[in-house]
Design an enzyme around this catalytic site. Sequence first.
Site, short mmCIF file in Angstrom:
data_model
loop_
_atom_site.label_atom_id
_atom_site.label_comp_id
_atom_site.label_asym_id
_atom_site.label_seq_id
_atom_site.Cartn_x
_atom_site.Cartn_y
_atom_site.Cartn_z
N GLU A 41 -8.72 -19.97 -4.05
CA GLU A 41 -9.04 -18.56 -4.29
C GLU A 41 -8.67 -18.32 -5.74
OE1 GLU A 41 -7.02 -15.71 -1.66
OE2 GLU A 41 -6.88 -14.37 -3.39
N ARG A 45 -6.88 -12.19 -11.91
CA ARG A 45 -5.79 -11.75 -12.78
C ARG A 45 -5.94 -12.30 -14.19
NH1 ARG A 45 -0.19 -11.82 -9.45
NH2 ARG A 45 -1.01 -10.98 -7.52
N LYS A 129 -6.44 -9.79 5.11
CA LYS A 129 -5.30 -10.29 4.34
C LYS A 129 -4.14 -9.31 4.58
CE LYS A 129 -3.90 -10.69 -0.52
NZ LYS A 129 -4.25 -11.30 -1.82
C1 3PG Z 1 -2.25 -12.51 -4.47
O1 3PG Z 1 -2.67 -12.35 -5.62
O2 3PG Z 1 -2.96 -12.70 -3.49
C2 3PG Z 1 -0.80 -12.48 -4.24
O3 3PG Z 1 -0.18 -11.70 -5.21
C3 3PG Z 1 -0.18 -13.80 -4.25
O4 3PG Z 1 1.15 -13.57 -3.95
P1 3PG Z 1 2.24 -14.66 -4.33
O5 3PG Z 1 2.14 -14.84 -5.82
O6 3PG Z 1 3.56 -14.07 -3.91
O7 3PG Z 1 1.89 -15.89 -3.59
#
Ligand code: 3PG
Length: 213
Positions: A41, A45, A129
């Site tokens: 996935e 970001r 989710k």
């Molecule tokens: C995401 O972007 O789905 C989550 O923020 C991932 O969370 P994590 O970095 O705590 O695994």
Amino acid sequence: MDKIIEKISAMGVVPVVAIENASDAVRLGEALIEGGLPCAEITFRTTAAASAIRTLCNSHPGILVGAGTILTKSDAETAVDAGASFVVTPGFDGDLVDWCLDQSIPVIPGVMTPTDINAAINRKLNVLKFFPAEAAGGVKTLKAISGPYGSIKFVPTGGITLGNVEEYLSLPNVVACGGSWLVKKALISSGEFDTIKSLVREVVQLVDRIQDK
Ligand code: 3PG
């Protein structure tokens, strides 16, 4: 939708991957395949997300590539245009979810409350989710939710680690866990793809053991 969920469920874990440099997607793809987890996935970001999806889909067509951290319909359009096979969102946005459903794009929207779950049920979605899993009560919350929402399955994400993934995967209402703990951004940036491959292999063995129980 069901086919994608079946694949995700069989894999048990979905690496949430932040890529700064799209060209790294090629070696990432190799590491995922060789590690035994042909799925990623790619999170929006980073600004390289769409081109990383395109690169990964072109270099490794066998990998199931989704787009994560999709906040707007426009991001979803960009992700799907780049080749994403599914869309994951941190929160529940009805317009965004409706767009995915209209386009027949599998979507796993983020929920944290019963109100969010109801919005998903109204759209006939039953795999969601659960985010941010650990901060929102983790396993305890998922067990409590299974009462009224017995037909809903979750992909908990947020705060999942190698240390707690087994607890989550052992719940009957969890199909898979997501998270950035599997493929760390720093390892990609520093080109440590052999380390990524070993870590992925370790997680795959753990999931196999849990699923065989
Ligand atoms: C995401 O972007 O789905 C989550 O923020 C991932 O969370 P994590 O970095 O705590 O695994």
